[in-house]
Design a protein around this motif. Sequence first.
Motif, PDB file in Angstrom:
ATOM      1  N   ASP A 229       0.790  -1.115   0.079  1.00 33.39           N
ATOM      2  CA  ASP A 229      -0.027  -0.105   0.041  1.00 33.39           C
ATOM      3  C   ASP A 229       0.767   1.224   0.036  1.00 33.39           C
ATOM      4  O   ASP A 229       1.469   1.547   0.831  1.00 33.39           O
TER       5      ASP A 229
ATOM      6  N   GLU B 246       7.241  -9.335   5.816  1.00 32.86           N
ATOM      7  CA  GLU B 246       6.396  -8.812   6.797  1.00 32.86           C
ATOM      8  C   GLU B 246       6.277  -7.252   6.903  1.00 32.86           C
ATOM      9  O   GLU B 246       5.180  -6.611   7.090  1.00 32.86           O
TER      10      GLU B 246
ATOM     11  N   GLN C 231       4.076  -5.131   4.608  1.00 33.04           N
ATOM     12  CA  GLN C 231       2.533  -5.187   4.729  1.00 33.04           C
ATOM     13  C   GLN C 231       2.218  -3.804   5.702  1.00 33.04           C
ATOM     14  O   GLN C 231       1.248  -3.268   5.364  1.00 33.04           O
ATOM     15  N   ASP C 232       3.213  -3.045   6.361  1.00 38.01           N
ATOM     16  CA  ASP C 232       3.060  -2.133   6.965  1.00 38.01           C
ATOM     17  C   ASP C 232       3.641  -0.744   6.477  1.00 38.01           C
ATOM     18  O   ASP C 232       3.307   0.291   6.851  1.00 38.01           O
ATOM     19  N   PHE C 233       4.346  -0.836   5.427  1.00 42.67           N
ATOM     20  CA  PHE C 233       5.510   0.047   5.178  1.00 42.67           C
ATOM     21  C   PHE C 233       5.830   0.108   3.670  1.00 42.67           C
ATOM     22  O   PHE C 233       5.597  -0.938   3.112  1.00 42.67           O
TER      23      PHE C 233
ATOM     24  N   LYS D 175       1.172   3.854   2.864  1.00 42.55           N
ATOM     25  CA  LYS D 175       2.040   3.690   4.288  1.00 42.55           C
ATOM     26  C   LYS D 175       3.122   4.238   4.309  1.00 42.55           C
ATOM     27  O   LYS D 175       3.779   4.775   3.380  1.00 42.55           O
TER      28      LYS D 175
END
Length: 222
Positions: free
Chosen positions: A25, A52, A55-57, A28
């Motif tokens: 994304d 991993e 997913q967040d960055f 992010k």
Amino acid sequence: MAAINKLESLEINGASQSVLFRGTDTSKPVVLFVHGGPGYPLMWYSRAFDDEFIQDFVVVHWDQRGTGKSCSKQILPETITLSQIVADGLSLTEHLKEKFHTDKIVLVGHSWGTLVAANMAQISPEDFQAFVSIGTCADWKRGEELRYANLRKRASEIKNTDAIEKLDTLGPPPYLTAAQTEEFGNIIIELEGFSGTCRKLSESELAAAIEKTQEYSGEEIE
């Protein structure tokens, strides 16, 4: 929500440099990894260790000038300096801010990269949301002097006369040639094992991680 998985060659301060963008994304937070060495890229580990994180960055790996996929005969050796690489990092930061429409990014430095990243943060603190320092280099010269002394002590304790002779012939740092630096590194591996990139993984495990790269060819890795 838009994903990104792209390798780009960017013209940064007169030198073509390779940058890998990965994330699920693009809205992010953006994380720029500043690798160590000098000359030891982290990009080739991305496929093994970053799944991993993406997913967040938005994870960004940058091969510094003269390193990895940014290695070129067109880059003059005298331009490969700390101050120039810091300037390259700040130029890349501006590019990332524009590309991902953000005012600040997260800066992560590893080993030698902590020197580069710390200077970047000091010069332009308003560009960074956070600075994470891994394997921090504080006083490189003093650190190498202590390492030499500890190696000499270790060799004496285990009565490794070959290592003692090599250390005595080499003498204490600083070292001014690549051959001296390589010899010191070989002695470190002989007495302490591999401890540069990660103390929890063996050389064979790191080699297996590099083999997962999609950005480097076999010839480039060799």
